[in-house]
Structures are given as C-alpha cells and as structure tokens.
Design a protein around this motif. Structure first.
Motif, PDB file in Angstrom:
ATOM      1  N   VAL A   1       0.856  -1.187   0.000  1.00  0.00           N
ATOM      2  CA  VAL A   1       0.000   0.000   0.000  1.00  0.00           C
ATOM      3  C   VAL A   1       0.891   1.235   0.000  1.00  0.00           C
ATOM      4  O   VAL A   1       1.763   1.390   0.855  1.00  0.00           O
ATOM      5  CB  VAL A   1      -0.939   0.033   1.216  1.00  0.00           C
ATOM      6  N   VAL A   2       0.685   2.100  -0.988  1.00  0.00           N
ATOM      7  CA  VAL A   2       1.414   3.366  -1.084  1.00  0.00           C
ATOM      8  C   VAL A   2       0.406   4.496  -0.936  1.00  0.00           C
ATOM      9  O   VAL A   2      -0.691   4.438  -1.496  1.00  0.00           O
ATOM     10  CB  VAL A   2       2.183   3.468  -2.425  1.00  0.00           C
ATOM     11  N   LEU A   3       0.755   5.504  -0.168  1.00  0.00           N
ATOM     12  CA  LEU A   3      -0.201   6.582   0.095  1.00  0.00           C
ATOM     13  C   LEU A   3       0.063   7.773  -0.812  1.00  0.00           C
ATOM     14  O   LEU A   3       1.199   8.249  -0.919  1.00  0.00           O
ATOM     15  CB  LEU A   3      -0.125   7.001   1.570  1.00  0.00           C
ATOM     16  N   PHE A   4      -0.986   8.230  -1.496  1.00  0.00           N
ATOM     17  CA  PHE A   4      -0.935   9.425  -2.328  1.00  0.00           C
ATOM     18  C   PHE A   4      -1.502  10.593  -1.521  1.00  0.00           C
ATOM     19  O   PHE A   4      -2.683  10.615  -1.198  1.00  0.00           O
ATOM     20  CB  PHE A   4      -1.742   9.239  -3.612  1.00  0.00           C
ATOM     21  N   HIS A   5      -0.652  11.564  -1.207  1.00  0.00           N
ATOM     22  CA  HIS A   5      -0.989  12.591  -0.226  1.00  0.00           C
ATOM     23  C   HIS A   5      -2.037  13.602  -0.678  1.00  0.00           C
ATOM     24  O   HIS A   5      -2.982  13.890   0.046  1.00  0.00           O
ATOM     25  CB  HIS A   5       0.262  13.385   0.155  1.00  0.00           C
ATOM     26  N   ASP A   6      -1.814  14.233  -1.862  1.00  0.00           N
ATOM     27  CA  ASP A   6      -2.667  15.378  -2.206  1.00  0.00           C
ATOM     28  C   ASP A   6      -2.977  15.437  -3.689  1.00  0.00           C
ATOM     29  O   ASP A   6      -2.573  14.566  -4.470  1.00  0.00           O
ATOM     30  CB  ASP A   6      -2.051  16.690  -1.700  1.00  0.00           C
ATOM     31  N   HIS A   7      -3.674  16.482  -4.099  1.00  0.00           N
ATOM     32  CA  HIS A   7      -4.279  16.577  -5.431  1.00  0.00           C
ATOM     33  C   HIS A   7      -3.383  17.313  -6.424  1.00  0.00           C
ATOM     34  O   HIS A   7      -2.667  18.249  -6.063  1.00  0.00           O
ATOM     35  CB  HIS A   7      -5.626  17.303  -5.312  1.00  0.00           C
ATOM     36  N   GLY A   8      -3.455  16.903  -7.682  1.00  0.00           N
ATOM     37  CA  GLY A   8      -2.629  17.499  -8.730  1.00  0.00           C
ATOM     38  C   GLY A   8      -2.964  18.938  -9.059  1.00  0.00           C
ATOM     39  O   GLY A   8      -2.138  19.657  -9.642  1.00  0.00           O
ATOM     40  N   SER A   9      -4.163  19.401  -8.691  1.00  0.00           N
ATOM     41  CA  SER A   9      -4.555  20.779  -9.011  1.00  0.00           C
ATOM     42  C   SER A   9      -3.640  21.792  -8.337  1.00  0.00           C
ATOM     43  O   SER A   9      -3.573  22.948  -8.764  1.00  0.00           O
ATOM     44  CB  SER A   9      -6.009  21.025  -8.581  1.00  0.00           C
ATOM     45  N   ARG A  10      -2.924  21.377  -7.308  1.00  0.00           N
ATOM     46  CA  ARG A  10      -2.029  22.292  -6.597  1.00  0.00           C
ATOM     47  C   ARG A  10      -0.668  22.429  -7.289  1.00  0.00           C
ATOM     48  O   ARG A  10       0.199  23.160  -6.804  1.00  0.00           O
ATOM     49  CB  ARG A  10      -1.840  21.799  -5.154  1.00  0.00           C
ATOM     50  N   TYR A  11      -0.509  21.748  -8.416  1.00  0.00           N
ATOM     51  CA  TYR A  11       0.798  21.741  -9.082  1.00  0.00           C
ATOM     52  C   TYR A  11       0.686  21.996 -10.588  1.00  0.00           C
ATOM     53  O   TYR A  11       1.624  21.709 -11.333  1.00  0.00           O
ATOM     54  CB  TYR A  11       1.496  20.392  -8.843  1.00  0.00           C
ATOM     55  N   VAL A  12      -0.447  22.569 -11.035  1.00  0.00           N
ATOM     56  CA  VAL A  12      -0.630  22.762 -12.474  1.00  0.00           C
ATOM     57  C   VAL A  12       0.364  23.774 -13.051  1.00  0.00           C
ATOM     58  O   VAL A  12       0.679  23.737 -14.235  1.00  0.00           O
ATOM     59  CB  VAL A  12      -2.077  23.186 -12.813  1.00  0.00           C
ATOM     60  N   GLY A  13       0.877  24.674 -12.209  1.00  0.00           N
ATOM     61  CA  GLY A  13       1.869  25.639 -12.684  1.00  0.00           C
ATOM     62  C   GLY A  13       3.289  25.135 -12.548  1.00  0.00           C
ATOM     63  O   GLY A  13       4.235  25.817 -12.949  1.00  0.00           O
ATOM     64  N   LYS A  14       3.440  23.935 -12.004  1.00  0.00           N
ATOM     65  CA  LYS A  14       4.777  23.383 -11.777  1.00  0.00           C
ATOM     66  C   LYS A  14       4.923  22.048 -12.498  1.00  0.00           C
ATOM     67  O   LYS A  14       5.187  22.020 -13.692  1.00  0.00           O
ATOM     68  CB  LYS A  14       5.041  23.253 -10.269  1.00  0.00           C
ATOM     69  N   MET A  15       4.773  20.937 -11.819  1.00  0.00           N
ATOM     70  CA  MET A  15       5.045  19.632 -12.426  1.00  0.00           C
ATOM     71  C   MET A  15       4.191  19.331 -13.651  1.00  0.00           C
ATOM     72  O   MET A  15       4.608  18.575 -14.522  1.00  0.00           O
ATOM     73  CB  MET A  15       4.846  18.505 -11.399  1.00  0.00           C
ATOM     74  N   PHE A  16       3.001  19.933 -13.733  1.00  0.00           N
ATOM     75  CA  PHE A  16       2.136  19.683 -14.886  1.00  0.00           C
ATOM     76  C   PHE A  16       2.275  20.762 -15.967  1.00  0.00           C
ATOM     77  O   PHE A  16       1.454  20.833 -16.888  1.00  0.00           O
ATOM     78  CB  PHE A  16       0.678  19.560 -14.432  1.00  0.00           C
ATOM     79  N   ASN A  17       3.298  21.578 -15.862  1.00  0.00           N
ATOM     80  CA  ASN A  17       3.556  22.635 -16.838  1.00  0.00           C
ATOM     81  C   ASN A  17       4.839  22.307 -17.596  1.00  0.00           C
ATOM     82  O   ASN A  17       5.914  22.205 -16.997  1.00  0.00           O
ATOM     83  CB  ASN A  17       3.680  23.976 -16.105  1.00  0.00           C
ATOM     84  N   ASP A  18       4.744  22.144 -18.912  1.00  0.00           N
ATOM     85  CA  ASP A  18       5.911  21.745 -19.716  1.00  0.00           C
ATOM     86  C   ASP A  18       7.048  22.756 -19.633  1.00  0.00           C
ATOM     87  O   ASP A  18       8.220  22.371 -19.584  1.00  0.00           O
ATOM     88  CB  ASP A  18       5.509  21.558 -21.185  1.00  0.00           C
ATOM     89  N   ASP A  19       6.723  24.030 -19.641  1.00  0.00           N
ATOM     90  CA  ASP A  19       7.778  25.052 -19.591  1.00  0.00           C
ATOM     91  C   ASP A  19       8.538  24.975 -18.269  1.00  0.00           C
ATOM     92  O   ASP A  19       9.768  25.073 -18.247  1.00  0.00           O
ATOM     93  CB  ASP A  19       7.175  26.458 -19.773  1.00  0.00           C
ATOM     94  N   TRP A  20       7.810  24.802 -17.167  1.00  0.00           N
ATOM     95  CA  TRP A  20       8.447  24.673 -15.853  1.00  0.00           C
ATOM     96  C   TRP A  20       9.354  23.452 -15.823  1.00  0.00           C
ATOM     97  O   TRP A  20      10.483  23.512 -15.339  1.00  0.00           O
ATOM     98  CB  TRP A  20       7.370  24.569 -14.784  1.00  0.00           C
ATOM     99  N   MET A  21       8.860  22.346 -16.355  1.00  0.00           N
ATOM    100  CA  MET A  21       9.653  21.110 -16.386  1.00  0.00           C
ATOM    101  C   MET A  21      10.884  21.266 -17.271  1.00  0.00           C
ATOM    102  O   MET A  21      11.985  20.826 -16.923  1.00  0.00           O
ATOM    103  CB  MET A  21       8.786  19.967 -16.896  1.00  0.00           C
TER     104      MET A  21
END
Length: 453
Positions: A299-319
């Motif tokens: 069992v692995v725990l997923f802490h929080d929601h991706g909406s808090r990272y749309v400007g970071k990890m989910f942004n190609d330019d940031w990556m």
C-alpha cells in the motif's frame, strides 16, 4: 435522508486503488490509498481536525481564537476547513518554494498567508518555523499548532488511516510505503499496523536535501545533507518529534526530477490526478521492487491533489526549465529552443563599451556579439571585460572595437552537438546559430549545461 451535517464529516474512508501500469515490473499487488478524496484534497485533513479538536478539549484553543501554523499548504487547507466550520481565524505561514496554487487556495478559504524564504536555517528569524512561533506569541488568543511535534498528528493516523488500510486489505497488507515530512502519517499508520502484524514492513520515502534517511541508518544528524530541493511535502531539515524512527524499517530517497516525472506519469498512465509527493512515493515503490514477493500486498499513500501543481510539475515550460523533460537533444536548434524567438542582443563596433556592459546587465548575459554594417565582426565576454578593467579604468568610455575579440563561430541550426562541442572551449564561450529565416541566435556553455540530464 443520508447527509453530512458539515464538510468535516466527509473526512476519511478514502479508497484503495490498484496501480496497473506504472508498477508492471513489480510482482506484488500495489494499491494506492488515494487521500485526495478528503474534502481538502489531502491526507492532512485528518490530522488538522484532530489537532483542533484536541486543542479545544484541553483549552489551548479558545472560542474565537486564531489558529497559527507553518505549513507547506495541505495542513493549512485542513485547518482552514476546521476554522470555517468552528468559527476561528487562521494564519498560515508558508515557504516561498510552495506552489502559487497552494497559496491562492489558502486565501480562497479565508486564511491569511504569510510567505517566508526557503533557503534559511530553521532557527533563522525569517524561517517559517520562527515566524509561526513569533506570530503566535504576538497574536492575542492564538494557538500555535506545531504539526511537527504535536502528538495529535500521529494519533489521527493511528485512529483513522491505519485501521482503514487494515480493513480495506482484510489484514493482507505486507508493506506500507509513504513520503515522510512531519512524520505523523508514517508513524501513526505504522504503530497501528505493527500492533496488528508485527512483521509488516514500513518504508519511508525521503528526498535529496533531507536528513531522514541518513539519520535513520546512522543516528547522525548530518547538516551536510541539508540543501534546497524542489519536491514539496516530504523531507525535512529538522527531526520532528512525530517521526518515530523505531517504527520505520527503512528509507529510500527520490530525486526532484523523478518525483516530478512520476507525478505526471500517475496522471497519464493511471488516470489519478495527484501531487508531487505521490510521484516521489510511487518512484520509491519502484526503487524498492526487490523487497516485494508475488504474494505481497503493498500500500502506497498518495498525499494530495494534482490541481495544486498545475503551474509546476504539470507545466511543460516549468519542467523544461529544470531539465525534467526527457526530450531528445541532438542539434543546435534543440539547445536554443527556449530562447529561439527572442531577438539577438548585439553591440555595434562604434558604441561605447559602457553600452555593451549595460546590455549585458539588462539581459543577464555573459557574451555579446559585435556587429558593423557588414555583419558579425567580433565579440565581447565578461572575462575580457574583467581583465581589461584592471588595466584601463577608462575602459567604459572607449569604443567596443578597441576591446572586442574574434567573432563567434557560426553554425547551421541542424549542426550536431558533437560539432558544437568542438567549437566551444576555454577561449571561446559561444557560437552563433544561423536560423532558417536568416536571423541568428547565440548558443552558450550555459545552454549546453542546461541540456545535461
């Protein structure tokens, strides 16, 4: 009728979801405890409300009081829900490395947000630990939560998260893997599960720049291990009282890049939109694959929601800016794509050296091509300027042509990296790339270093 009296009653009973694609190489059954189903979209809702209720019970938190806490965002959100329902004010102290989305969300639910610098020591008066304590002392009728050392943090997971996981797996769980920050989740869950099954294995996921792994293995708090990192929600430069190292069987460390890459992979391959620490957690599971057997239940725990990272990890330019996108780089055009659309900064032969210096300062560049009516005729770089300044204090008032060096070599946009590497050396720090539209762009050592994975 079946309804909840307020939003706090919806906390807990989050689902276990089988991970199917990312963990194909692992023989065991891998299940994710998806904590985004909590109303504040994170595991922290559980302990935030528990800490509030325990403080109410023993009088630390009085009616109409102000809750003050240093948070990476998620605990703040849980506290905000409690403050709204129970009638308290909330001040969240947050470090400047946290995503803008987290800060905006906290303000949206009524919290006052105080932002502090990340790159300071914990006991520095500017740190978010110190600022939280100071505000609690200065604010009338205030309660400082201190999730790091507050025992209610771990107790919440002993009473809620641990029993849920045990019941959902019918006691078949063999390994629990989770990112470690304050230590409440891993310690509370571990205590409950080990009481039920003493041979269960508890693995913490740490990040580079944090002290947990080495301290667990050696008992040494090594300050050389502490440095700034990008990953949010896990790792620490202190030893919170909530981290019970005796309950943890081992740690594995995950890089910032892997955390970001696997955060995106969870969304794209499993359809689960979760945050940065979940990327660390699932990569930690993969790194531990040799620990698992076919009949194991992980069992692995997923802490929080991706909406808090749309400007970071989910942004190609940031990556891309951080070299986290695995893009194939083989030509000059690949190396300059981040600034290929920007105008090339140049200086004319008859302009004063002071003009060249002003332009280098304005655009934060170390090299600049020199031009005349016929094209590129020379170059200036900061090393030339540095050496020449000590020989001639009136340097700034002289024409650029009196100081310029050889013009930078010119290559085609499709020139291979191997060709470029032969042209850039200790005596020549850049080349010019001829684009299809006839214009040029500069390619420097910095561009090549950025491309190194």
């Amino acid at each position: 009728m079946n309804y909840c009296n307020n939003i706090l009653e919806t906390i807990g009973n989050t689902p276990l979801v089988k991970i199917n694609q990312i963990t194909k190489e692992i023989p065991a059954l891998v299940l994710a405890k998806v904590e985004t189903f909590n109303p504040g979209n994170s595991v922290k809702d559980r302990m935030a409300i528990k800490m509030i209720e325990d403080a109410e019970a023993d009088g630390r938190l009085q009616p109409g009081g102000t809750i003050i806490e240093g948070t990476s965002g998620n605990t703040g959100m849980g506290l905000a829900l409690g403050a709204i329902i129970k009638g308290y004010k909330l001040i969240c102290v947050i470090s400047d490395k946290q995503s803008k989305e987290k800060m905006d969300i906290l303000r949206a639910v009524g919290a006052k947000v105080v932002v502090c610098p990340t790159d300071v020591e914990p006991d520095d008066p500017r740190s978010y630990y110190s600022v939280s304590k100071r505000l609690a002392e200065e604010t009338p009728n205030a309660w400082y939560v201190n999730q790091y050392d507050n025992p209610s943090n771990a107790i919440a997971h002993y009473e809620q998260t641990g029993p849920e996981i045990w019941e959902q797996t019918e006691g078949k769980i063999t390994h629990f893997v989770v990112g470690v920050g304050t230590g409440g989740t891993i310690s509370g869950v571990a205590k409950y599960l080990k009481e039920k099954k003493p041979n269960i294995k508890i693995w913490g996921v740490d990040t580079y720049g944090s002290v947990f792994k080495k301290y667990h293995e050696t008992g040494i708090f090594d300050e050389n291990e502490i440095y700034s990192y990008i990953t949010e929600g896990i790792g620490e430069d202190i030893l919170p009282k909530n981290v019970d190292f005796s309950l943890i069987d081992g740690f594995t460390k995950v890089t910032d890049k892997d955390a970001a890459v696997y955060t995106r992979r969870i969304a794209k391959e499993e359809g689960i939109f979760v945050g940065n620490s979940a990327g660390s957690a699932i990569k930690g599971v993969l790194q531990l694959k040799d620990e698992f057997k076919p009949d194991d239940v992980v069992v692995v725990l997923f802490h929080d929601h991706g909406s808090r990272y749309v400007g970071k990890m989910f942004n190609d330019d940031w990556m891309r800016e951080r070299g986290f996108l695995d893009e194939e780089i083989t030509t000059a055009a690949d190396l300059i794509k981040d600034h290929i659309e920007l105008p090339l900064v140049t200086v004319k032969t008859e302009e004063l050296v002071s003009h060249a210096i002003d332009r280098m300062k304005k655009y934060e560049i170390s090299q600049i091509p020199v031009v005349d009516v016929n094209g590129f005729v020379g170059s200036l770089d900061e090393a030339q300027l540095f050496r020449a300044f000590f020989e001639d204090k009136d340097l700034a008032d002289k024409p650029t042509k009196s100081l310029m060096g050889k013009p930078f070599p010119i290559v085609k946009a499709n020139a291979p990296i191997e060709e470029i590497s032969k042209l850039i050396d200790k005596d020549n720090n850049a080349v010019l790339v001829e684009l299809e539209n006839g214009k040029h762009q500069i390619l420097t050592k910095h561009d090549i270093i950025k491309a190194i994975r």
